[in-house]
Scaffold this motif. Structure first.
Motif, short mmCIF file in Angstrom:
data_model
loop_
_atom_site.label_atom_id
_atom_site.label_comp_id
_atom_site.label_asym_id
_atom_site.label_seq_id
_atom_site.Cartn_x
_atom_site.Cartn_y
_atom_site.Cartn_z
N VAL A 76 102.06 65.32 80.77
CA VAL A 76 100.87 64.61 80.31
C VAL A 76 100.78 64.80 78.80
O VAL A 76 101.00 65.91 78.29
CB VAL A 76 99.60 65.15 81.00
N LEU A 77 100.45 63.73 78.09
CA LEU A 77 100.23 63.78 76.64
C LEU A 77 98.92 63.05 76.39
O LEU A 77 98.86 61.82 76.52
CB LEU A 77 101.38 63.11 75.89
N CYS A 78 97.85 63.80 76.09
CA CYS A 78 96.54 63.15 75.95
C CYS A 78 95.67 63.88 74.95
O CYS A 78 96.01 64.97 74.49
CB CYS A 78 95.85 63.03 77.29
N VAL A 95 106.22 69.41 83.78
CA VAL A 95 106.76 70.46 82.92
C VAL A 95 105.96 70.61 81.64
O VAL A 95 106.20 71.52 80.84
CB VAL A 95 108.25 70.20 82.57
N ALA A 96 104.96 69.70 81.43
CA ALA A 96 104.20 69.75 80.19
C ALA A 96 102.82 69.16 80.35
O ALA A 96 102.60 68.25 81.16
CB ALA A 96 104.95 68.98 79.09
N CYS A 97 101.89 69.69 79.58
CA CYS A 97 100.56 69.11 79.40
C CYS A 97 100.25 69.32 77.92
O CYS A 97 99.91 70.43 77.50
CB CYS A 97 99.54 69.79 80.30
N GLU A 118 112.52 74.04 79.36
CA GLU A 118 111.31 74.87 79.32
C GLU A 118 110.10 74.07 79.81
O GLU A 118 110.15 72.84 79.92
CB GLU A 118 111.05 75.35 77.89
N THR A 119 109.01 74.77 80.06
CA THR A 119 107.73 74.12 80.33
C THR A 119 106.78 74.48 79.20
O THR A 119 106.85 75.59 78.65
CB THR A 119 107.13 74.59 81.68
N VAL A 120 105.90 73.54 78.85
CA VAL A 120 104.94 73.77 77.76
C VAL A 120 103.58 73.22 78.17
O VAL A 120 103.44 72.02 78.45
CB VAL A 120 105.39 73.08 76.45
#
Length: 196
Positions: A76-78, A95-97, A118-120
């Motif tokens: 998610v990119l918000c 894997v990401a927010c 990786e996860t971020v």
């Protein structure tokens, strides 16, 4: 792939990332339906979706992508990254927010980490930030946010009104507030419950 219905943001992000990551192949789409159509004929490693989309929310869109394309990494990119959103993303295997507030150097660095496996998460998932408030007490806060009185909450949960008040005492202490309205606002602010 970026899924975002704000073309100015998407175009700006794509342009800037090409400077930082010249070998990056980037596809932008405006909604979930378009993303699924493009994924049929395009080899994509990572899909980042805005949460608020015209046809659905980003979590639902990413869930559909995961079901059809299980090898694609999701995120998610918000603008409004909260612990609750991070938890939702984590539940679907994202894997990401990430926050849109990141500068381009930081975004490029994070994308490199994601491509490395990786996860971020810019917000710690909810399970790690509850201030010691149990799911049962979060349910009480949610019911109050929906406008239910202590008596109604007691009936819904099958407990006494006195027990509901005892739960509120603990909630007030842990959130550092003195009444139900403040507790609801604080829980929403911390992302413990969704804003109405």
């Amino acid at each position: 792939m970026f899924i975002d219905d704000h073309p100015i943001y998407c175009d700006g992000l794509a342009f800037a990332l090409r400077h930082w990551m010249p070998n990056l192949k980037l596809v932008t789409v405006v909604n979930g339906a378009q993303a699924l159509a493009v994924l049929q004929g395009c080899d994509v490693d990572l899909v980042l979706s805005d949460y608020r989309l015209p046809d659905d929310d980003g979590i639902s869109v990413l869930s559909r992508i995961a079901a059809r394309h299980p090898s694609v990494a999701l995120g998610v990119l918000c603008s409004d990254v909260t612990p609750l959103l991070a938890q939702k993303a984590q539940r679907i295997g994202a894997v990401a927010c990430l926050s849109k507030e990141r500068d381009m150097a930081s975004m490029a660095e994070v994308l490199g980490r994601l491509f490395s496996g990786e996860t971020v998460f810019d917000a710690v998932p909810l399970c790690a930030t509850r201030n010691g408030i149990s799911e049962h007490r979060l349910t009480i806060i949610r019911l109050a946010a929906d406008g239910q009185s202590n008596k109604e909450i007691a009936r819904v949960l099958g407990i006494s009104e006195r027990t509901v008040k005892d739960h509120w005492s603990i909630v007030f202490e842990r959130l550092g507030v003195v009444n139900r309205i403040q507790a609801i606002r604080q829980a929403q602010k911390q992302g413990l419950i969704e804003s109405t």
